[in-house]
Design an enzyme around this catalytic site. Structure first.
Site, PDB file in Angstrom:
ATOM      1  N   LYS A  56      26.054  65.562  22.246  1.00 31.36           N
ATOM      2  CA  LYS A  56      27.226  66.093  21.533  1.00 31.36           C
ATOM      3  C   LYS A  56      26.831  66.513  20.111  1.00 31.36           C
ATOM      4  O   LYS A  56      27.098  67.636  19.693  1.00 31.36           O
ATOM      5  CB  LYS A  56      28.353  65.048  21.504  1.00 31.36           C
ATOM      6  N   ARG A  89      19.645  54.716  14.101  1.00 27.19           N
ATOM      7  CA  ARG A  89      20.913  53.998  14.109  1.00 27.19           C
ATOM      8  C   ARG A  89      20.750  52.561  14.585  1.00 27.19           C
ATOM      9  O   ARG A  89      19.976  52.291  15.496  1.00 27.19           O
ATOM     10  CB  ARG A  89      21.914  54.728  15.026  1.00 27.19           C
ATOM     11  N   ARG A  97      27.529  50.415  25.501  1.00 30.06           N
ATOM     12  CA  ARG A  97      28.221  51.674  25.178  1.00 30.06           C
ATOM     13  C   ARG A  97      28.486  52.478  26.452  1.00 30.06           C
ATOM     14  O   ARG A  97      29.542  53.102  26.593  1.00 30.06           O
ATOM     15  CB  ARG A  97      27.386  52.483  24.183  1.00 30.06           C
ATOM     16  N   ARG A 106      38.467  59.134  22.928  1.00 33.18           N
ATOM     17  CA  ARG A 106      37.650  58.305  23.813  1.00 33.18           C
ATOM     18  C   ARG A 106      38.487  57.357  24.658  1.00 33.18           C
ATOM     19  O   ARG A 106      37.912  56.561  25.423  1.00 33.18           O
ATOM     20  CB  ARG A 106      36.728  57.447  22.957  1.00 33.18           C
ATOM     21  N   ARG A 115      15.880  58.552  19.587  1.00 33.13           N
ATOM     22  CA  ARG A 115      16.588  59.401  18.634  1.00 33.13           C
ATOM     23  C   ARG A 115      16.308  59.011  17.178  1.00 33.13           C
ATOM     24  O   ARG A 115      16.221  57.849  16.831  1.00 33.13           O
ATOM     25  CB  ARG A 115      18.101  59.308  18.864  1.00 33.13           C
TER      26      ARG A 115
HETATM   27  P1  AP5 Z   1      22.782  63.301  20.447  1.00 31.91           P
HETATM   28  O1  AP5 Z   1      23.083  64.740  20.285  1.00 31.91           O
HETATM   29  O2  AP5 Z   1      22.632  62.485  19.218  1.00 31.91           O
HETATM   30  O3  AP5 Z   1      23.833  62.624  21.453  1.00 31.91           O
HETATM   31  P2  AP5 Z   1      25.375  62.273  21.272  1.00 31.91           P
HETATM   32  O4  AP5 Z   1      26.086  62.731  22.487  1.00 31.91           O
HETATM   33  O5  AP5 Z   1      25.874  62.743  19.950  1.00 31.91           O
HETATM   34  O6  AP5 Z   1      25.269  60.694  21.350  1.00 31.91           O
HETATM   35  P3  AP5 Z   1      25.854  59.535  20.418  1.00 31.91           P
HETATM   36  O7  AP5 Z   1      25.019  58.327  20.619  1.00 31.91           O
HETATM   37  O8  AP5 Z   1      26.079  60.020  19.028  1.00 31.91           O
HETATM   38  O9  AP5 Z   1      27.205  59.308  21.111  1.00 31.91           O
HETATM   39  P4  AP5 Z   1      28.052  58.071  21.012  1.00 31.91           P
HETATM   40  O10 AP5 Z   1      29.268  58.605  21.626  1.00 31.91           O
HETATM   41  O11 AP5 Z   1      27.536  56.833  21.610  1.00 31.91           O
HETATM   42  O12 AP5 Z   1      28.034  57.705  19.448  1.00 31.91           O
HETATM   43  P5  AP5 Z   1      29.107  57.953  18.300  1.00 31.91           P
HETATM   44  O13 AP5 Z   1      28.399  58.148  17.049  1.00 31.91           O
HETATM   45  O14 AP5 Z   1      30.101  58.941  18.741  1.00 31.91           O
HETATM   46  O15 AP5 Z   1      21.461  63.200  21.354  1.00 31.91           O
HETATM   47  C1  AP5 Z   1      20.880  61.934  21.662  1.00 31.91           C
HETATM   48  C2  AP5 Z   1      19.347  62.073  21.694  1.00 31.91           C
HETATM   49  O16 AP5 Z   1      18.987  62.875  22.830  1.00 31.91           O
HETATM   50  C3  AP5 Z   1      18.762  62.769  20.477  1.00 31.91           C
HETATM   51  O17 AP5 Z   1      17.537  62.166  20.144  1.00 31.91           O
HETATM   52  C4  AP5 Z   1      18.547  64.219  20.930  1.00 31.91           C
HETATM   53  O18 AP5 Z   1      17.445  64.834  20.273  1.00 31.91           O
HETATM   54  C5  AP5 Z   1      18.260  64.032  22.413  1.00 31.91           C
HETATM   55  N1  AP5 Z   1      18.765  65.146  23.242  1.00 31.91           N
HETATM   56  C6  AP5 Z   1      19.945  65.812  23.083  1.00 31.91           C
HETATM   57  N2  AP5 Z   1      20.094  66.744  24.035  1.00 31.91           N
HETATM   58  C7  AP5 Z   1      18.985  66.651  24.832  1.00 31.91           C
HETATM   59  C8  AP5 Z   1      18.532  67.355  26.008  1.00 31.91           C
HETATM   60  N3  AP5 Z   1      19.287  68.347  26.558  1.00 31.91           N
HETATM   61  N4  AP5 Z   1      17.347  67.002  26.555  1.00 31.91           N
HETATM   62  C9  AP5 Z   1      16.587  66.006  25.996  1.00 31.91           C
HETATM   63  N5  AP5 Z   1      16.954  65.301  24.896  1.00 31.91           N
HETATM   64  C10 AP5 Z   1      18.142  65.631  24.319  1.00 31.91           C
HETATM   65  O19 AP5 Z   1      29.830  56.540  18.294  1.00 31.91           O
HETATM   66  C11 AP5 Z   1      29.165  55.368  17.826  1.00 31.91           C
HETATM   67  C12 AP5 Z   1      30.135  54.194  17.852  1.00 31.91           C
HETATM   68  O20 AP5 Z   1      31.235  54.442  16.962  1.00 31.91           O
HETATM   69  C13 AP5 Z   1      30.782  53.884  19.203  1.00 31.91           C
HETATM   70  O21 AP5 Z   1      29.960  53.065  20.005  1.00 31.91           O
HETATM   71  C14 AP5 Z   1      32.078  53.180  18.766  1.00 31.91           C
HETATM   72  O22 AP5 Z   1      31.824  51.865  18.387  1.00 31.91           O
HETATM   73  C15 AP5 Z   1      32.458  53.967  17.512  1.00 31.91           C
HETATM   74  N6  AP5 Z   1      33.319  55.128  17.803  1.00 31.91           N
HETATM   75  C16 AP5 Z   1      33.039  56.448  17.541  1.00 31.91           C
HETATM   76  N7  AP5 Z   1      34.054  57.236  17.909  1.00 31.91           N
HETATM   77  C17 AP5 Z   1      35.006  56.415  18.436  1.00 31.91           C
HETATM   78  C18 AP5 Z   1      36.283  56.648  19.019  1.00 31.91           C
HETATM   79  N8  AP5 Z   1      36.798  57.882  19.126  1.00 31.91           N
HETATM   80  N9  AP5 Z   1      36.971  55.561  19.469  1.00 31.91           N
HETATM   81  C19 AP5 Z   1      36.495  54.324  19.352  1.00 31.91           C
HETATM   82  N10 AP5 Z   1      35.292  54.032  18.818  1.00 31.91           N
HETATM   83  C20 AP5 Z   1      34.561  55.076  18.359  1.00 31.91           C
HETATM   84 MG    MG Z   2      26.613  61.813  18.224  1.00 27.97          MG
END
Ligand code: AP5
Ligand code: MG
Ligand code: ZN
Length: 213
Positions: free
Chosen positions: A15, A158, A169, A90, A124
């Site tokens: 994402k 992270r 997660r 979410r 990552r």
């Molecule tokens: P990346 O692009 O960073 O992936 P992402 O989908 O953004 O993953 P996140 O870990 O950020 O998602 P998340 O939903 O767990 O975390 P968030 O910060 O939202 O890519 C990942 C890796 O893969 C990178 O190294 C990239 O280079 C690689 N990659 C990408 N595409 C690729 C491909 N096609 N092929 C190969 N490699 C690839 O949330 C964190 C925490 O915050 C949650 O756990 C929760 O506690 C809280 N939180 C956030 N939002 C909410 C909400 N709305 N409600 C409740 N809690 C929330």
């Molecule tokens: Mg992200």
């Protein structure tokens, strides 16, 4: 009313990686609740400190906290023409709350099988200056330790990017978030894209999906 786009998918789906291209194409600013929570934590605000225990455990932060954060963010002037939501909503409760404050044009789901997620997350790292996302094997920097986008050498990993937390997660994703695919599907807003291919191919597939709206 201006419409917004939701970027949906499991942790590590890509994402954050794909958001830049969509922002560049649509002009809508990215709103990542994860990034906002991490910024609040770094700033030491009460909200950040309250969220920390949930994030460290890999659990979702309570809906009222997240909905409050989004309501406040949407009052900023750059949100007036719609936004790109990354990692929000979410839960069904978050989607219901969103439906009363913004109009969603489409939900783009980046689909990646669970067995790919751990290797993505554990390799990552991101730029501490501009937020660009990299991966040790799949998307390394051209020069070791130097950001390709802004030249900074302040790279970060992270706290929740470890195998144990990723599994929690993923569980939260499957039980609380994945049901949104049907919820948005019933409303004719859900479009799935194959995220299990190279970064550029995923980006192209997303732009094609957006073009066909
Ligand atoms: P990346 O692009 O960073 O992936 P992402 O989908 O953004 O993953 P996140 O870990 O950020 O998602 P998340 O939903 O767990 O975390 P968030 O910060 O939202 O890519 C990942 C890796 O893969 C990178 O190294 C990239 O280079 C690689 N990659 C990408 N595409 C690729 C491909 N096609 N092929 C190969 N490699 C690839 O949330 C964190 C925490 O915050 C949650 O756990 C929760 O506690 C809280 N939180 C956030 N939002 C909410 C909400 N709305 N409600 C409740 N809690 C929330
Ligand atoms: Mg992200
Ligand atoms: Zn950078």
């Amino acid at each position: 009313m201006a419409t917004s786009i939701v970027l949906f998918g499991p942790p590590g789906a890509g994402k954050g990686t794909q958001a830049g291209k969509i922002v560049a194409t649509t002009g809508k600013p990215q709103i990542s609740t994860g990034d906002m929570l991490r910024a609040a934590l770094t700033a030491g605000t009460p909200l950040g400190l309250a969220a920390k225990q949930f994030m460290d455990a890999g659990a979702l932060v309570p809906d009222d906290v997240i909905i409050g954060l989004i309501e406040e963010r949407l009052t900023l002037p750059d949100a007036v023409n719609g936004v790109l939501f990354d990692g929000f909503p979410r839960t069904i409760a978050q989607a219901e709350a969103l439906s009363s404050i913004a109009e969603v044009e489409v939900v783009i789901a980046i689909e990646v099988p669970d067995e790919r997620i751990v290797e993505r997350i554990c390799g990552r790292f991101t730029c501490g200056q501009c937020g660009a996302v990299f991966h040790d094997s799949f998307n390394p920097t051209s020069v070791d330790g130097v950001c390709d986008s802004c030249g900074s050498s302040e790279m970060k990993r992270r706290a929740d990017d470890n195998e144990e937390t990723v599994r929690t997660r993923l569980e939260a994703y499957h039980t609380q978030t994945a049901p949104l695919s049907d919820w948005y599907g019933e409303r004719g807003l859900f479009v799935a894209v194959d995220g299990d291919q190279g970064i550029d191919h995923v980006g192209d597939a997303i732009l094609i999906a957006l073009d066909s709206l």
